[in-house]
Each structure stands twice: as C-alpha cells, then as structure tokens.
Write a protein that holds these residues in place. Structure first.
Motif, PDB file in Angstrom:
ATOM      1  N   SER A 118       0.822  -1.206   0.000  1.00  0.00           N
ATOM      2  CA  SER A 118       0.000   0.000   0.000  1.00  0.00           C
ATOM      3  C   SER A 118       0.855   1.254   0.000  1.00  0.00           C
ATOM      4  O   SER A 118       0.550   2.217  -0.705  1.00  0.00           O
ATOM      5  CB  SER A 118      -0.936   0.006   1.229  1.00  0.00           C
ATOM      6  OG  SER A 118      -1.858  -1.051   1.157  1.00  0.00           O
TER       7      SER A 118
ATOM      8  N   SER B 127       2.292   1.798  -3.425  1.00  0.00           N
ATOM      9  CA  SER B 127       1.277   2.329  -4.339  1.00  0.00           C
ATOM     10  C   SER B 127       0.981   3.796  -4.039  1.00  0.00           C
ATOM     11  O   SER B 127       0.849   4.610  -4.950  1.00  0.00           O
ATOM     12  CB  SER B 127      -0.007   1.513  -4.233  1.00  0.00           C
ATOM     13  OG  SER B 127       0.191   0.183  -4.643  1.00  0.00           O
TER      14      SER B 127
ATOM     15  N   VAL C 292      -1.720   1.807 -11.034  1.00  0.00           N
ATOM     16  CA  VAL C 292      -2.752   1.337 -10.117  1.00  0.00           C
ATOM     17  C   VAL C 292      -4.112   1.550 -10.770  1.00  0.00           C
ATOM     18  O   VAL C 292      -4.216   2.166 -11.827  1.00  0.00           O
ATOM     19  CB  VAL C 292      -2.700   2.085  -8.763  1.00  0.00           C
ATOM     20  CG1 VAL C 292      -1.338   1.925  -8.109  1.00  0.00           C
ATOM     21  CG2 VAL C 292      -3.032   3.565  -8.943  1.00  0.00           C
TER      22      VAL C 292
ATOM     23  N   THR D   4      -8.375   2.336  -6.685  1.00  0.00           N
ATOM     24  CA  THR D   4      -7.407   2.453  -5.592  1.00  0.00           C
ATOM     25  C   THR D   4      -7.259   3.905  -5.158  1.00  0.00           C
ATOM     26  O   THR D   4      -7.211   4.211  -3.958  1.00  0.00           O
ATOM     27  CB  THR D   4      -6.039   1.902  -6.044  1.00  0.00           C
ATOM     28  OG1 THR D   4      -6.168   0.508  -6.310  1.00  0.00           O
ATOM     29  CG2 THR D   4      -4.987   2.105  -4.963  1.00  0.00           C
TER      30      THR D   4
END
Length: 205
Positions: free
Chosen positions: A21, A24, A55, A59
C-alpha cells in the motif's frame, strides 16, 4: 529430536499489504506531481494518475476523494523538508534561510509550483478542498513562522506591539502575489534580502 521446519523461501511468502500500500501511495503521489509539472494542474485526471502510477482508479478513490486531495497530500509531503524555521537567534538570517529554501525547493520547482497554483485555483470551486489547503498545507507553516516571530519579539528584535499575523503577510504576501499573478519568480539573493529588510524595518522596535 524433531527437525525444525525450514523457513519458506522468499518467493513463497505472502506479500506485506502495508508495504504494498505504501509503495502504491508513493507511486500515486509521484505520478500526480510529475503530470502536473508536464501538463499543468487542469488537464490532469484521476485516470491519468492511475495509469502513470500503475494502479487502478478505484485504488485512488479508496484513499482520496478527488484529484485535488491527492495533490494536496503530495505538496504537504514535499513541503515538509523545506518549510521549517531555523532558530539561530538571528531573525534576519533565519528568515532568509527559510524563504530561500521555500523558493528553491517548493515554489521555484515546476514540479511543485504548477501543482500549487492549480490547487489554489481549484479551491475556489471546492469548499472542502479550500479548508484542507488552509489546515493541512498553510496553517501549520504559518504557525511555525508566527512562533519564530514571537520569539524574536520576546527578545526585543522586533517591536513589542508588532502584529505577527500581519508580519507574516508582509513577508510572504509578495511571494504568493508573484506566483499566482504570473509576475515572475521572486529570486533569492539581493531581491529576497530587500524584501526581508523592508519587512523588518516595518517591524523594528
């Protein structure tokens, strides 16, 4: 004695969702600033950010409500290393150091400057974003500057009845005036020294 199980090879271990996470999130923030530098704030879309960052659009919307919110977080992180106020006891020198870092590291960079100009324009149509810009990006840094000026006032370096909020506007108003109205960059060196000296004369004891 029973043998101990061998550790799983790295490729068979489950990925750490926190690391994934954060990777990203960092990719999204970097992609956002890169696109703003290349195209300006207006043409940049969430779809373009997602494609550049690798992504999904879903997201991005899971973490931020809008493009402006992504830009705000990216600028907030970018501003942290360049906006702190030094405190050497010499107010003039400290102001010059902080303002030079601000001009060089944030406002003077196309990667950040174009994003900030666009974000400020966007706040005129988005009350929530305007509130975030004030509370997240500007107010903490205004508070730091005000605290440094308050210390200088206590030390007798500026007038005991100096209006610290107005002092901040005297110092930083010209910077944002030039930025927002496309009047040319305020350069460091003698030009910045002149600005600081004029403000300090107005605040002199």
């Amino acid at each position: 004695m029973p043998s101990q199980p061998e550790p799983s090879p790295p490729e068979s271990r489950q990925p750490d969702p926190q690391r994934r996470s954060e990777r990203s999130r960092r990719a999204i923030l970097d992609a956002t600033l890169d696109l703003c530098a290349e195209h300006g704030y207006g043409p940049v879309t969430v779809e373009a950010i997602a494609a550049r960052a690798g992504v999904s659009k879903k997201t991005i919307y899971r973490w931020w409500p809008s493009k402006g919110a992504v830009v705000l977080e990216a600028l907030h992180e970018a501003a942290d290393p360049v906006s702190g106020f030094p405190d050497t006891g010499d107010l003039r020198a400290d102001l010059l150091t902080q303002m030079e870092a601000l001009l060089r590291g944030l406002l003077g960079s196309p990667r950040f400057g174009r994003a900030l100009i666009g974000l400020i324009a966007d706040t005129h149509h988005n009350v929530e974003l305007a509130h975030g810009l004030q509370t997240v990006l500007f107010q903490p840094r205004i508070d730091d500057g005000r605290a440094r000026l308050a210390k200088a006032r206590e030390a007798g370096q500026i007038s005991p009845d100096a209006d610290l909020d107005l002092a901040m506007e005297l110092l930083y108003g010209p910077v944002y005036y030039r930025l927002l109205l496309h009047q040319g960059d305020l350069h460091g060196g003698t030009e910045l020294e002149s600005l600081v000296d004029h403000a300090l004369r107005a605040l002199a004891p």
